[in-house]
Scaffold this motif. Structure first.
Motif, short mmCIF file in Angstrom:
data_model
loop_
_atom_site.label_atom_id
_atom_site.label_comp_id
_atom_site.label_asym_id
_atom_site.label_seq_id
_atom_site.Cartn_x
_atom_site.Cartn_y
_atom_site.Cartn_z
N MET A 30 0.67 -1.13 -0.30
CA MET A 30 -0.08 -0.15 -0.15
C MET A 30 1.42 1.44 0.10
N THR A 31 0.90 1.95 -1.10
CA THR A 31 1.74 3.75 -0.83
C THR A 31 0.35 4.48 0.15
N ARG A 32 1.74 5.32 0.52
CA ARG A 32 2.26 6.09 2.00
C ARG A 32 0.92 7.18 0.96
N PRO A 33 -0.30 7.16 2.01
CA PRO A 33 -1.30 8.88 1.11
C PRO A 33 0.18 10.15 1.15
N VAL A 34 -0.76 10.90 0.52
CA VAL A 34 -0.19 12.15 0.25
C VAL A 34 -0.25 13.28 1.05
N ILE A 35 0.58 14.19 1.00
CA ILE A 35 0.42 15.43 1.93
C ILE A 35 0.50 16.07 1.18
N LEU A 36 0.27 17.23 0.43
CA LEU A 36 0.82 18.44 -0.83
C LEU A 36 0.56 19.83 -0.04
N THR A 37 0.89 20.42 -0.20
CA THR A 37 1.40 22.08 -0.09
C THR A 37 1.91 22.92 -1.13
N VAL A 38 1.23 23.43 -1.05
CA VAL A 38 1.49 24.68 -2.01
C VAL A 38 1.84 26.30 -1.67
N ASP A 39 2.93 26.48 -2.10
CA ASP A 39 3.00 27.96 -2.07
C ASP A 39 4.34 28.73 -2.94
N ASP A 40 3.44 29.63 -3.38
CA ASP A 40 4.50 30.17 -4.42
C ASP A 40 5.84 31.28 -3.68
N ASP A 41 5.92 30.84 -2.69
CA ASP A 41 6.92 31.88 -2.30
C ASP A 41 7.97 30.32 -1.65
N PRO A 42 8.68 29.95 -2.53
CA PRO A 42 10.36 28.66 -2.36
C PRO A 42 10.58 29.13 -1.61
N GLY A 43 10.74 29.90 -0.15
CA GLY A 43 11.36 29.42 1.35
C GLY A 43 10.61 29.01 2.00
N VAL A 44 9.15 29.89 1.73
CA VAL A 44 7.93 29.21 3.09
C VAL A 44 7.18 27.48 2.14
N SER A 45 7.55 27.75 0.49
CA SER A 45 7.52 25.54 0.16
C SER A 45 8.54 25.32 0.93
N ARG A 46 9.57 25.45 1.06
CA ARG A 46 10.22 24.40 1.72
C ARG A 46 10.21 23.91 2.96
N ALA A 47 9.76 25.59 3.73
CA ALA A 47 9.87 25.70 5.46
C ALA A 47 8.49 24.23 5.13
N VAL A 48 7.70 24.83 5.26
CA VAL A 48 6.12 23.95 5.24
C VAL A 48 6.73 22.64 5.18
N ALA A 49 7.21 22.23 3.58
CA ALA A 49 7.78 21.02 3.35
C ALA A 49 8.30 20.11 4.14
N ARG A 50 9.49 20.99 4.61
CA ARG A 50 10.73 20.49 5.99
C ARG A 50 9.55 20.23 7.13
N ASP A 51 9.02 20.97 8.02
CA ASP A 51 8.26 20.78 9.03
C ASP A 51 7.72 19.52 8.44
N LEU A 52 6.67 19.13 7.79
CA LEU A 52 5.77 18.06 7.38
C LEU A 52 6.69 16.83 7.34
N ARG A 53 7.61 16.71 6.65
CA ARG A 53 8.04 15.51 6.00
C ARG A 53 8.98 15.42 7.66
N ARG A 54 9.06 16.26 8.99
CA ARG A 54 9.62 15.77 9.80
C ARG A 54 8.99 14.87 11.13
N GLU A 55 7.43 14.93 10.44
CA GLU A 55 6.67 15.05 11.57
C GLU A 55 6.17 14.09 10.91
N TYR A 56 5.64 14.26 9.62
CA TYR A 56 4.82 12.84 9.00
C TYR A 56 5.50 12.36 7.71
#
Length: 554
Positions: free
Chosen positions: A1-27
């Motif tokens: 079974m594949t892992r369910p996806v959490i998707l984040t979209v933000d046009d600011d590259p810095g914010v986008s990377r920060a959100v993805a980093r925090d989500l990846r760390r926890e989930y």
């Protein structure tokens, strides 16, 4: 079974990377984190996820993005993953947008930036969203492969069936290498088409509609024999009755012959439906309604044909074409109408082979750079013409009357007049068609002069009239001369030509009640109804309140 996806979209590259980093760390251990830096890029990512058969659990979208706002993105994302939980990232100044999103895209939560520390402001929100999603996850996108001939009527019917039921599919032509290889691998002779290859690799040879949807995981069999309410027909009226029946505690089952949505479900754009200022596709509207009905516990049966209705004491029995039956305390008839067949030489043999009744959305892309002919002058024909104009080189509307004003909404007439790809030919009718294995030519006649001309045409879409298809109710409920079901004050008090009997009980019939107490008719199938989506939904909701009155007083 594949892992369910959490998707984040933000046009600011810095914010986008920060959100993805925090989500990846926890989930990241149990979920796949996908990030995008624009709405279009995120939609493309969602399409790829859907094609791979994966699931999306949570979508976090920034509101202030160029080209496409967060609300606009989430509205389109709902079509791909309607059960994914939706979170809008906003600044304090964007609270109005968040309120709008709650109404437009059924927003689950809005999160103010910055979200530091994430342990306090981000993770509790995502935890709640994931918990809610686990209770009702998206159905996996089972990719169905259909192998058939390009101009096979049955191949078209299967493509239309799976598309209208929101099932992902690929169509492969049997005379092309990929299709031929798949047939060889399945061990199926090319003479026995169409063939449907299911996600688990089974080959269904010349399958019935029911076999296809069952293989895709949709329900075709009732879970019990007795219900409080049976709704026959899954158009807007039937969906409205199903939502309100389920939400008000009635054990409800919705029975649909082909796919929920009815004619409205095939509409490319409905622009005058309340609450959608930018318009909404019929498919999007009715898919949301079906999900809403299922959320309230309504059971949905697909590809089931009802052939009889029988009052049996205090019960109302609905019988299917296979002889099985279910019993209910009340029944709502919401079977809608079907487009009338165009009666002229050559059309019948080309139905599904260039001649289509209704919008046939699966064929729109195939019309690219070709001429398309649309017969009809009401809203459904106008909406189809606008949709096909995005693909075809030219769309020719053939209208029997002198203008569009008699049956088409003003806003739609204005759009057609301003569209350079649409030509409207009034006082014109189709009187003949010809071709070999598909439509190739049409014969048109000017109704004023009688002059005829033959034009080359591979595509004809017909939207004329409305037939209620209520023959199965003959001898059971009173109908008018055209077959529409009579209700409420329109019911005769004595037996006459309109039905087997008039209204017999001492009390007056409820407004939407048929000549059989406890059986109600709503939407287009009801005599003298207003042929609009909003009124159909309203009648469906009203019927449930009348069902309660019937149950309380019978």
């Amino acid at each position: 079974m594949t892992r369910p996806v959490i998707l984040t979209v933000d046009d600011d590259p810095g914010v986008s990377r920060a959100v993805a980093r925090d989500l990846r760390r926890e989930y990241g251990e149990h979920h796949r984190i996908v990030r995008a830096e624009s709405g279009p890029a995120a939609l493309e990512a969602l399409r790829e996820i859907a094609l791979r058969g994966e699931q999306v659990a949570v979508i976090l979208a920034d509101q202030r993005m160029p080209r496409m706002t967060g609300v606009e993105f989430l509205e389109q994302a709902m079509d791909l993953f309607p059960r994914a939980r939706r979170v809008l990232l906003t600044a304090y100044a964007d609270t109005d947008a968040a309120i709008t999103a709650i109404n437009v895209v059924d927003l689950d939560h809005y999160l103010l930036k910055p979200w530091d520390p994430p342990e306090e402001k981000l993770y509790p929100v995502v935890d709640a969203m994931l918990a809610a999603w686990r209770e009702a996850p998206d159905r996996p996108s089972a990719t169905i492969r259909i192998v058939g001939h390009r101009w096979s009527a049955r191949s078209y019917e299967l493509r239309d069936l799976v598309a209208r039921n929101q099932l992902s599919y690929d169509f492969l032509r049997a005379d092309e290498p990929e299709g031929a290889r798949l047939l060889e691998a399945a061990g199926v002779d090319a003479e026995r088409l169409p063939v449907v290859i299911t996600e688990d690799g089974r080959a269904l040879v010349q399958p019935s509609d029911g076999e296809v949807v069952e293989a895709a995981g949709l329900s075709t069999t009732a879970s019990t024999d007795v219900y409080d309410l049976v709704v026959v027909g899954g158009g807007p009226a039937g969906l409205g009755a199903s939502v309100y029946g389920g939400s008000e505690g009635l054990r409800t089952v919705l029975v649909e012959q082909r796919a929920t949505g009815g004619q409205a479900g095939t509409s490319s754009r409905i622009e005058n439906y309340l609450g959608f200022p930018n318009g909404v596709s019929g498919d999007q509207l009715t898919t949301r309604a079906r999900l809403q009905a299922e959320k309230f516990g309504t059971e949905v049966l697909t590809t089931r044909s009802v052939t009889a209705l029988e009052p049996r004491g205090r019960a109302r029995v609905v019988r299917f074409d296979d002889g099985s039956e279910i019993t209910a305390h009340a029944v709502v008839l919401a079977t809608g109408v079907s487009y009338r067949m165009l009666d002229c030489p050559g059309l019948d043999e080309h139905t599904g082979q260039g001649v289509f009744y209704g919008a046939a959305a699966t064929e729109a892309a195939s019309c690219a750079a070709q001429d398309v002919y649309v017969v009809g002058g009401a809203n459904s024909a106008g909406q189809a013409a606008m949709n096909f104009s995005r693909h075809a080189s030219k769309v020719v509307m053939l209208v029997r009357g002198p203008s569009l004003t008699a049956s088409m909404s003003h806003y739609l007439i204005e759009q057609i007049e301003q569209n350079p790809r649409i030509e409207v030919r009034t006082c014109t009718e189709v009187v003949g068609a010809s071709g070999t294995d598909h439509l190739e030519k049409l014969t048109l006649r000017d109704r004023n002069t009688g002059d005829e001309e033959t034009v080359e045409a591979s595509w004809l879409f017909v939207f004329i009239g409305a037939a209620p298809r209520t023959e199965w109710l003959d001898g059971v409920v009173a109908r008018d001369a055209r077959g529409f079901v009579l209700t409420g004050p329109d019911l005769p008090r004595e037996p006459d030509s309109r039905g087997p009997a008039g209204w017999e009980p001492e009390r007056d019939p409820f407004h939407l009640e048929t000549s059989v107490p406890g059986v109600f008719a709503v939407g287009d199938v009801r005599a003298e109804s207003v042929k609009r989506v909003a009124s159909a939904v309203g009648e469906g909701a009203m019927a449930v309140s009348l069902v309660h009155r019937w149950l309380e007083n019978r």
